[in-house]
Design an enzyme around this catalytic site. Structure first.
Site, mmCIF file in Angstrom:
data_model
loop_
_atom_site.group_PDB
_atom_site.id
_atom_site.type_symbol
_atom_site.label_atom_id
_atom_site.label_comp_id
_atom_site.label_asym_id
_atom_site.label_seq_id
_atom_site.Cartn_x
_atom_site.Cartn_y
_atom_site.Cartn_z
ATOM 1 N N ASP A 438 0.826 -1.200 0.000
ATOM 2 C CA ASP A 438 0.000 0.000 0.000
ATOM 3 C C ASP A 438 0.868 1.261 0.000
ATOM 4 O O ASP A 438 1.952 1.288 0.575
ATOM 5 C CB ASP A 438 -0.885 -0.019 1.255
ATOM 6 C CG ASP A 438 -1.842 1.146 1.318
ATOM 7 O OD1 ASP A 438 -2.703 1.241 0.430
ATOM 8 O OD2 ASP A 438 -1.726 1.962 2.253
ATOM 9 N N GLU A 491 0.903 -0.518 -5.203
ATOM 10 C CA GLU A 491 -0.048 0.573 -5.418
ATOM 11 C C GLU A 491 0.795 1.844 -5.546
ATOM 12 O O GLU A 491 1.133 2.480 -4.554
ATOM 13 C CB GLU A 491 -1.033 0.702 -4.253
ATOM 14 C CG GLU A 491 -2.087 1.769 -4.520
ATOM 15 C CD GLU A 491 -2.594 2.477 -3.277
ATOM 16 O OE1 GLU A 491 -3.568 3.226 -3.371
ATOM 17 O OE2 GLU A 491 -1.973 2.309 -2.201
#
Length: 756
Positions: A438, A491
């Site tokens: 993330d 990401e």
């Protein structure tokens, strides 16, 4: 006898007396030497002694052995060997419960004590009579940040040590003056189990015999300035209490019989870029709930979620973070337990059972993983030993203004090893098939979300976070090196180059990268009224300029359906009929577009409500044809995507894509070919206006029959039923051009496959 001889005899006798006196004095001194000063006893009783292992336990003095112990509340103590043989009664030196005395043993060995007071008797096995567990090689690799099995050494682990069963505890706190393990087993009394400092590494350790699984514990840390820190949860805890409680729990090693060898072997022997990957992104706390809005546990989810994913044709389930986190609205992205499956859904073994069951059904498990930052909860990592240990001390590098969280110090070897070990732990112990990292962009840029003067340039004066880059490369290198079938996904929302290129080629080393550009451009396009789309035609063509610069995953993720953004169906333009038609066309457009697929839960059946972590998905909507039709479409798209190599075998390579129509902006029509060597090609054609197109000519690469294998306007999906009666024929026109004349349904995407 001469006077000289007499004098010599007297001198010899005097010498003998001196020797005997010296021997007697030495013996008395030996007997007296083992008694420690009252000041040291006071430090032990107060819990401030710098090295209790130098005082407590068994110690050798010449040929004597002496035992010392601190047992609060005891009035008398008898020392025994572990098999129960009494070896000495220890006099009490301090009323708080400090005892010291000789023991009748011939060598150093672990001891236990029979303690007694007016309330009764009890036994205590002396943790200070055991030697250390960690060794010099652990110290070496710990200090270098190269220890790749920290998850077996740090934290709390069951152990048979020097003849006793118990748990070994280890924690890194190099700037602490004293560290104790506290818990229900010692009445949370930090004086009882002060740990041994390994000075070369700053790791504190202790073996506590008699501890069992399921015991609550934390670390009590006294900083060097004399400040007692808030009790800290174990950074390496493998199990945690259910929120709002925050203690760590001792837990045995995971007892799971794995039946997934064939599944894992298959992924070890394929190129992930060239196989179908369709990911169902799931927030486990809200996918489906029981009566009373109660969360399901892993076993209950296994009974429902795994068959559902199989039915829907997904290849992977990706979970929002399942590492322990204190705050439900963070969805797991503010984690306090990078090694601990959250207690919300059961014990760690239950999660292992879920993964095993998924693998047996052919479903891979991906985990969202957060190494970018951590929350500032008192029981967590922030100011762990009274200093900025895991985070940067300077808030310009150590504090994240967007999330009010601390940022890991990626330049510190021990911190980097801590994070890498977390990734390795989930792959090894829980057979995770991959991790999605993330907020990678926030790690790569020193000025991420900061104004001028709020960030510190790197040593070259640039904005790149060189330490984070090295960490990500090392993490990917170690994960792929030790787990060949693994998959890592970034990401990363910027144009950082070579995110999914190998480290040896100068890349970050990820297997895949989220294509945020595709998501933004396509959602923006489909939110426009069809009459305006001809002015924004390149929103859907621009992405092909960079579609093969990385190994992309096309994400329609949770981030797009929260915080007032609305659900995907709500984003579509037009009335309800048009919204459903647009979304069906969009899904087939996306599944026919190069790149792996990701869809957040609930969007497969067009949930109207924005997603909330506080409640279940709106499963009742499947009672309505439009919603059940959407679900059926996503199911069919997944199965066709998996069955047709042309649609997946060259997802990440330009040779798998060819434009057929890219410039018909007046009609908002797009057409392209998906292909793979030796496989039948598939043509993807989208008409993104509500106007049906009769006798529309599309260039085709080959003459013959092309079967209509997908039509999003089909009645069983909720459409109007317009189409091509199942097939079209491509002919060679005068001049050599091959084309097929089609009927393009309104707001629809069709797929045509060349017949054999």
């Amino acid at each position: 006898m001469t006077k000289a001889a007499e004098k010599a005899k007297q001198a010899a006798a005097a010498k003998t007396d001196e020797v005997e006196a010296a021997k007697s004095s030495k013996k008395a001194k030996e007997v007296k030497d083992f008694r420690i000063f009252n000041e040291e006893i006071g430090a032990i009783v107060a819990g401030v002694h710098a090295n209790p292992f130098a005082v407590l336990g068994m110690h050798e003095f010449g040929k004597q052995f002496v035992a010392r112990t601190f047992i609060p509340g005891a009035e008398s103590v008898i020392a025994c060997t572990l098999d129960g043989k009494e070896v000495g009664t220890l006099p009490r030196r301090h009323d708080a419960g400090f005892f010291e005395g000789e023991v009748a043993v011939k060598k150093r060995q672990p001891l236990k004590y029979k303690a007694k007071n007016s309330g009764g008797t009890w036994e205590v096995v002396d943790p200070y009579s055991f030697g250390p567990v960690l060794g010099p090689m652990d110290d070496y690799y710990l200090r270098a940040g190269q220890h790749l099995r920290l998850f077996d050494k740090m934290g709390a682990h069951p152990l048979n040590h020097e003849g006793a069963e118990g748990y070994h505890f280890a924690v890194w706190a190099p700037n602490a003056a004293r560290v104790s393990v506290v818990g229900g087993f010692n009445d949370w009394d930090g004086r009882r189990h002060v740990m041994r400092l390994r000075a070369d590494t700053g790791v504190w350790e202790i073996f506590l015999p008699g501890i069992h699984g399921g015991e609550t514990y934390k670390f009590e840390i006294l900083s060097r300035d004399g400040t007692m820190q808030p009790l800290k949860a174990d950074p390496f805890a493998r199990r945690s209490e259910l929120r709002p409680k925050t203690a760590s729990l001792t837990t045995p090693e995971i007892d799971q019989v794995w039946d997934d060898k064939s599944h894992r072997d298959w992924w070890c022997n394929v190129d992930a870029r060239r196989v179908p990957i369709s990911i169902y992104e799931v927030h486990p706390a809200s996918w489906m709930r029981k009566d009373g809005n109660e969360m399901m546990n892993w076993d209950e989810m296994g009974d429902k979620l795994i068959p559902y994913a199989v039915e829907m044709g997904f290849t992977h389930i990706e979970f929002l973070p399942v590492t322990e986190y204190p705050y439900d609205p963070s969805w797991g992205y503010q984690t306090t337990g990078l090694f601990s499956p959250t207690a919300r859904f059961g014990e760690p073994e239950a999660f292992a059972r879920f993964v095993n069951g998924a693998h047996k059904a052919g479903i891979s498990i991906l985990l969202d993983w957060v190494p970018a930052h951590f929350p500032t909860d008192q029981h967590g990592l922030r100011q762990f030993d009274g200093t900025a240990l895991y985070e940067h001390a300077d808030p310009r590098k150590g504090f994240h203004p967007d999330w009010n969280t601390a940022i890991y110090n990626f330049g510190r070897n021990e911190v980097k090893a801590f994070l890498i070990n977390s990734a390795l732990y989930w792959a090894e112990k829980f057979h995770a098939d991959g991790i999605r990292v993330d907020a990678v962009a926030s790690m790569l840029y020193l000025d991420y979300s900061r104004k001028e003067g709020e960030w510190i340039p790197n040593k070259y004066g640039g904005r790149e976070n060189l330490e984070a880059i090295e960490f990500l490369q090392d993490m990917n290198r170690h994960l792929y090196g030790s787990h060949p079938g693994i998959m890592t996904i970034a990401e990363e929302s910027t144009s950082w180059p070579k995110v999914s290129a190998p480290v040896h080629d100068g890349g970050l080393g990820f297997g895949f990268k989220w294509n945020m550009g595709f998501m933004h451009d396509t959602l923006k396009y489909f939110s426009r009224e069809p009459i305006h789309r001809k002015h924004h035609h390149n929103d859907l063509t621009f992405g092909l300029l960079y579609a093969f610069s990385e190994n992309f995953v096309l994400p329609l993720s949770h981030d797009e359906v929260v915080h007032g953004k609305g659900s995907l169906i709500a984003k579509m333009s037009g009335d309800d009929w048009q919204k459903f038609a647009n979304l069906r066309a969009y899904y087939a457009f996306m599944w026919g577009y190069p790149g792996k697929k990701l869809l957040f839960m609930g969007q497969e059946f067009a949930q109207w409500n924005e997603w909330s972590e506080q409640r279940s998905l709106d499963w009742h909507l499947l009672d309505f044809e439009n919603h059940s039709g959407m679900k059926d479409l996503v199911r069919d798209l997944n199965h066709l995507y998996r069955e047709k190599p042309a649609l997946h075998a060259r997802d990440c390579e330009g040779e798998g894509f060819e434009w057929l129509i890219a410039d018909d902006h007046e009609n908002s029509v797009y057409a392209w070919l998906r292909k793979a060597p030796g496989e039948r090609p598939v043509a993807v054609i989208s008409n993104l206006t509500p106007v049906p197109r009769e006798n529309y000519s599309v260039p085709m690469p080959a003459e013959g029959v092309w079967r209509e294998i997908v039509n999003t306007d089909a009645k069983h999906y909720g459409g109007s039923g317009k189409g091509n009666a199942g097939e079209v024929r491509a002919h060679r026109e005068p001049g050599g051009r091959i084309a097929a004349t089609l009927k393009l349904p309104p707001l629809a995407t069709i797929w045509l496959e060349l017949a054999e």
